[in-house]
Design an enzyme around this catalytic site. Structure first.
Site, PDB file in Angstrom:
ATOM      1  N   SER A 114       0.831  -1.207   0.000  1.00  0.00           N
ATOM      2  CA  SER A 114       0.000   0.000   0.000  1.00  0.00           C
ATOM      3  C   SER A 114       0.860   1.250   0.000  1.00  0.00           C
ATOM      4  O   SER A 114       1.948   1.272   0.580  1.00  0.00           O
ATOM      5  CB  SER A 114      -0.887   0.008   1.247  1.00  0.00           C
ATOM      6  OG  SER A 114      -1.559   1.246   1.388  1.00  0.00           O
ATOM      7  N   TYR A 141      -2.476   0.401  10.024  1.00  0.00           N
ATOM      8  CA  TYR A 141      -2.605  -0.327   8.759  1.00  0.00           C
ATOM      9  C   TYR A 141      -1.336  -0.175   7.920  1.00  0.00           C
ATOM     10  O   TYR A 141      -0.781  -1.151   7.413  1.00  0.00           O
ATOM     11  CB  TYR A 141      -3.821   0.179   7.982  1.00  0.00           C
ATOM     12  CG  TYR A 141      -3.809  -0.233   6.527  1.00  0.00           C
ATOM     13  CD1 TYR A 141      -4.091  -1.542   6.156  1.00  0.00           C
ATOM     14  CD2 TYR A 141      -3.499   0.682   5.515  1.00  0.00           C
ATOM     15  CE1 TYR A 141      -4.073  -1.930   4.828  1.00  0.00           C
ATOM     16  CE2 TYR A 141      -3.481   0.308   4.195  1.00  0.00           C
ATOM     17  CZ  TYR A 141      -3.767  -1.003   3.849  1.00  0.00           C
ATOM     18  OH  TYR A 141      -3.725  -1.393   2.526  1.00  0.00           O
ATOM     19  N   LYS A 178     -17.567  -1.000   0.615  1.00  0.00           N
ATOM     20  CA  LYS A 178     -16.451  -0.534   1.427  1.00  0.00           C
ATOM     21  C   LYS A 178     -16.794   0.572   2.431  1.00  0.00           C
ATOM     22  O   LYS A 178     -15.953   0.958   3.228  1.00  0.00           O
ATOM     23  CB  LYS A 178     -15.298  -0.069   0.522  1.00  0.00           C
ATOM     24  CG  LYS A 178     -14.584  -1.228  -0.160  1.00  0.00           C
ATOM     25  CD  LYS A 178     -13.479  -0.754  -1.081  1.00  0.00           C
ATOM     26  CE  LYS A 178     -12.334  -0.089  -0.371  1.00  0.00           C
ATOM     27  NZ  LYS A 178     -11.591  -1.005   0.518  1.00  0.00           N
TER      28      LYS A 178
END
Length: 321
Positions: A114, A141, A178
């Protein structure tokens, strides 16, 4: 067989569609399959088998000889998640186990990293391995993704081909489930169709005017094209950025969404929520030279064209990709 983890999710389900389009129909999809809305992403696809993520490694022990490639895209992707133990289990330890299995059975793999690994961007957005240990993500994250990237490049034993993809701001069909983590395009579409206007976050950085915050927005169809390229070439292992290489503003994005809906623009601003204000990124732009350097030549979709396709072909009719 081709294995796709996180298969009911946004990017992975788009990849399944792309694989089917290329006549790959023996696809093993791996997920927890408890979210019924996510399962719509796999409706109508040509699939070989569903495997629960908790049962995958025993399944692989039995069927590895039939597996050709693994796309490990499953992860906990909520950037506001604060449970580090959960992120450690799903994003780090599961990925380590996947890596070790690919080494054991000599299976090539692509996994999802990411752009959240870049944190505030003070070190830039180069996917040079030398920068990996210096990166400081802004949330747990991002830490989980960066921890695995660092672990992977340090391993003495590696799959014969592997690639980690640092996804930037991906948007497109199949992200309906989402919620808050969906792209701004989906939020804009919903707000505009319901109210006729769109509200963006106000800038709290004096270097950026309201709406001039910039991101590297990349269409999911381009993302899966890169995945296909890596599967087909299987050369030059490493970690790669996956954006477009061009930062665009949220105003650009919002105006394009109004245009795709044939509606006049009506844009307002509100304060950025305090729970994300201190970790808010004002600029991201992928350095794409590394991926280009291994022979990926396809152009990336212009933001205006991607939004037009997304809105008119998917959001308006409520279609899946």
């Amino acid at each position: 067989m081709i294995v796709v983890t996180g298969a009911a999710g946004f990017i992975a389900s788009a990849l399944v569609t792309r694989l089917n389009a290329a006549n790959f129909n023996e696809i093993v999809v791996v997920d927890n399959f408890t979210n019924e809305r996510k399962l719509l992403n796999l409706s109508g696809k040509h699939l070989q088998q569903y495997v629960d993520r908790e049962e995958f490694f025993p399944w692989l022990d039995e069927h590895h000889a039939d597996v050709e490639f693994i796309f490990h895209l499953g992860a906990r992707t909520d950037t506001t998640e604060t449970n580090r133990d959960l992120l450690n289990i799903l994003n780090l330890e599961y990925s380590k186990q996947m890596w070790q299995a690919c080494c054991q059975y000599q299976l090539p793999m692509v996994y999802a990293s990411s752009a959240a690994t870049y944190g505030s961007g003070t070190l830039g957005y180069s996917d040079d391995d030398a920068l990996l240990p210096l990166l400081r993500p802004l949330n747990p994250y991002g830490d989980s993704k960066n921890d695995f990237d660092n672990w992977a490049v340090q391993q003495p034993e590696k799959p014969f081909f592997w690639a980690g993809l640092k996804f930037f701001n991906v948007y497109g069909p199949n992200e309906y489930h989402k919620g808050r983590m969906a792209s701004v395009i989906l939020h804009a579409f919903r707000q505009i169709t319901e109210t006729g206007s769109m509200t963006l976050f106000r800038s709290h950085n004096p270097d950026y005017a309201d709406g001039e915050q910039q991101r590297d927005f990349v269409y999911v169809k381009d993302v899966v094209d890169v995945c296909m390229f890596l599967m087909q070439t299987r050369r030059h292992s490493g970690i790669y950025n996956l954006g477009t290489g061009e930062a665009r503003t949220f105003l650009d994005l919002t105006l394009s969404t109004f245009a795709a809906l044939d509606r006049p623009a009506d844009i307002h601003f509100r304060d950025t929520p305090e729970d994300i204000r201190d970790t808010y990124q004002y600029f991201t732009q992928a350095d794409m030279s590394k991926l280009r350097g291994i022979g990926y030549e396809r152009p990336f979709t212009r933001l205006e064209d991607g939004i037009n396709d997304y809105v008119r072909q998917y959001l308006v009719p409520g279609a899946y990709y």
